[in-house]
Write a protein that holds these residues in place. Structure first.
Motif, mmCIF file in Angstrom:
data_model
loop_
_atom_site.group_PDB
_atom_site.id
_atom_site.type_symbol
_atom_site.label_atom_id
_atom_site.label_comp_id
_atom_site.label_asym_id
_atom_site.label_seq_id
_atom_site.Cartn_x
_atom_site.Cartn_y
_atom_site.Cartn_z
ATOM 1 N N LEU A 44 -39.221 14.109 9.672
ATOM 2 C CA LEU A 44 -40.121 13.513 8.686
ATOM 3 C C LEU A 44 -41.504 13.545 9.316
ATOM 4 N N VAL A 45 -42.390 14.381 8.804
ATOM 5 C CA VAL A 45 -43.676 14.650 9.436
ATOM 6 C C VAL A 45 -44.804 14.152 8.541
ATOM 7 N N HIS A 46 -45.513 13.109 9.004
ATOM 8 C CA HIS A 46 -46.611 12.534 8.234
ATOM 9 C C HIS A 46 -47.953 13.056 8.740
ATOM 10 N N HIS A 47 -48.161 14.357 8.594
ATOM 11 C CA HIS A 47 -49.418 14.913 9.070
ATOM 12 C C HIS A 47 -49.918 16.004 8.123
ATOM 13 N N TRP A 48 -51.236 16.222 8.175
ATOM 14 C CA TRP A 48 -51.927 17.129 7.270
ATOM 15 C C TRP A 48 -51.369 18.545 7.315
ATOM 16 N N ASP A 49 -51.045 19.039 8.500
ATOM 17 C CA ASP A 49 -50.587 20.425 8.628
ATOM 18 C C ASP A 49 -49.281 20.648 7.875
ATOM 19 N N ASN A 50 -48.391 19.670 7.902
ATOM 20 C CA ASN A 50 -47.142 19.764 7.154
ATOM 21 C C ASN A 50 -47.416 19.811 5.653
#
Length: 405
Positions: free
Chosen positions: A286-292
């Motif tokens: 679960l990736v909470h970042h802009w790139d994802n």
């Protein structure tokens, strides 16, 4: 009649999905629903430029430079999703039902609140444009601030507040900053960043209650505070999907597969609201970042268009705090071997993690060349010589183990 795609969420992931669909040849209708009243905008400037007034007074200064009309995308703002009827291929909203042939969930995440503080005056999250605009006058008045949470967003806000001339104390319940993300041997060096910036950092201290003009700590201490900023994490904005055909994980994330399909037919999920299985790391991420939010839509759009593409990126993010540019790529666990390049007490250093000899993650502080090389090496599962990798004078590409002849 051509099919239509409805995208729920007009943040980075939702906007990028619309762009990718058109760019990859989708000829049907595209409807983009946003629950905020503003045109879609970029989120990273909120904790920096917008807070300090560098982007003007309104949302126009951070909105995406995209002509939705030219893309033939119907943009509907101020629309809140309330229920998904997957069997009928219908989305129920506060402005009426919206039928779809394909649905993409891109609802993002919401900021976690301190218990008992909802609606309390003087307490602020920092997640949306409204949050940033509400905090600007607080910084302009140079109020005395307490920041709850020494994570990425807490450090970024503390940086901006100090630039504005505010007195800032950061309170963290864990024994150190970023305790759930990085090991103590790394984060212990980050304590000095707060001190250098003139920010008081209190770790191992939970907040017990908020009172007018002060923060009461669990150890009985009391901190004066004209405003309190809460940065204790975010959760997927998925509660409205409970009871639908879309399965949710224990963390609230939409459970997407490696094609970013959900458990409901014709429904996909991208960005902060969704987790996905990573073959690279052998676990669900679960990736909470802009790139994802930028990468996922490429895969989702391809599969909506009839493709069969897997999604297994190397996660990447960056943070600007206390005059330092911090980058992280990959994913590591406690069982991986950590190798330090350079002096963590200095201005430029990096840490890499090896699984066996395979590079799986890297943290770079002021060493962008390490990060550029590491992202490529992680992508191709390169093996490194651990002893040589510890030498900061050697490029990472020069310490790659060559396959045996």
């Amino acid at each position: 009649m051509s099919e239509n795609v409805v995208i729920v969420g007009a943040g980075t992931a939702g906007v990028q999905t619309a762009v990718e669909l058109r760019g990859q040849g989708w000829r049907g209708g595209i409807t983009l629903l946003g629950d905020e009243p503003y045109p879609p905008y970029d989120r990273p400037p909120l904790s920096k430029a917008v807070l300090l007034g560098d982007s003007g007074a309104g949302p126009v200064d951070v909105r995406f430079d995209i002509d939705f009309g030219a893309l033939d995308v119907e943009l509907r703002l101020g629309v809140r999703a309330g229920e998904l009827r997957a069997g009928a291929r219908e989305l129920v909203t506060d402005q009426g039902p919206v039928p779809y042939d394909r649905l993409v969930l891109a609802t993002g995440a919401y900021a976690v609140e301190l218990p008992g503080t909802q609606g309390l005056a003087g307490v602020y999250p920092l997640r949306t444009l409204d949050d940033a605009l509400a905090l600007r006058p607080v910084l302009e008045a140079r109020q005395r601030l307490v920041v709850v949470g020494a994570g990425w967003i807490g450090a970024e806000f503390a940086t901006a507040a100090r630039q504005a001339g505010c007195e800032v104390t950061v309170v963290e319940a864990a024994p150190r900053p970023l305790a759930g993300v990085l090991p103590a041997s790394v984060t212990d060096h980050m304590r000095g960043w707060y001190e250098e910036a003139g920010v008081e950092l209190r770790t191992g201290t939970a907040v017990a209650a908020l009172e007018p003009g002060s923060v009461l700590l669990a150890d009985g201490g009391r901190l004066p505070a004209e405003a309190v900023v809460v940065g204790i994490g975010a959760r997927p904005a998925s509660r409205w999907l409970a009871g639908s055909d879309v399965a949710l994980g224990e963390d609230g994330a939409v459970l997407a597969d490696d094609r970013l399909r959900t458990t409901a037919d014709g429904v996909y999920a991208v960005g902060d609201c969704a987790s996905f299985p990573s073959a690279r790391y052998g676990r669900r991420l679960l990736v909470h970042h802009w790139d994802n939010a930028m990468q996922g839509p490429r895969t989702a759009a391809a599969n909506v268009n009839g493709g069969d593409e897997r999604y297994d990126p190397v996660p990447y993010f960056w943070s600007e705090q206390f005059g330092r540019f911090v980058q992280y790529a990959g994913h590591h666990t406690d069982g991986d071997t950590m190798v330090t390049r350079g002096d963590p007490a200095g201005p430029a250093w990096s840490v890499l993690w090896l699984r066996g000899e395979q590079l799986v993650a890297l943290l770079a502080v002021g060493r962008p060349r390490d990060m550029t090389q590491a992202r490529k090496l992680i992508t191709r599962s390169a093996a490194l010589d651990p002893l040589l990798a510890a030498d900061p004078s050697l490029p990472l590409t020069s310490v790659v183990r060559r396959p045996a002849a």
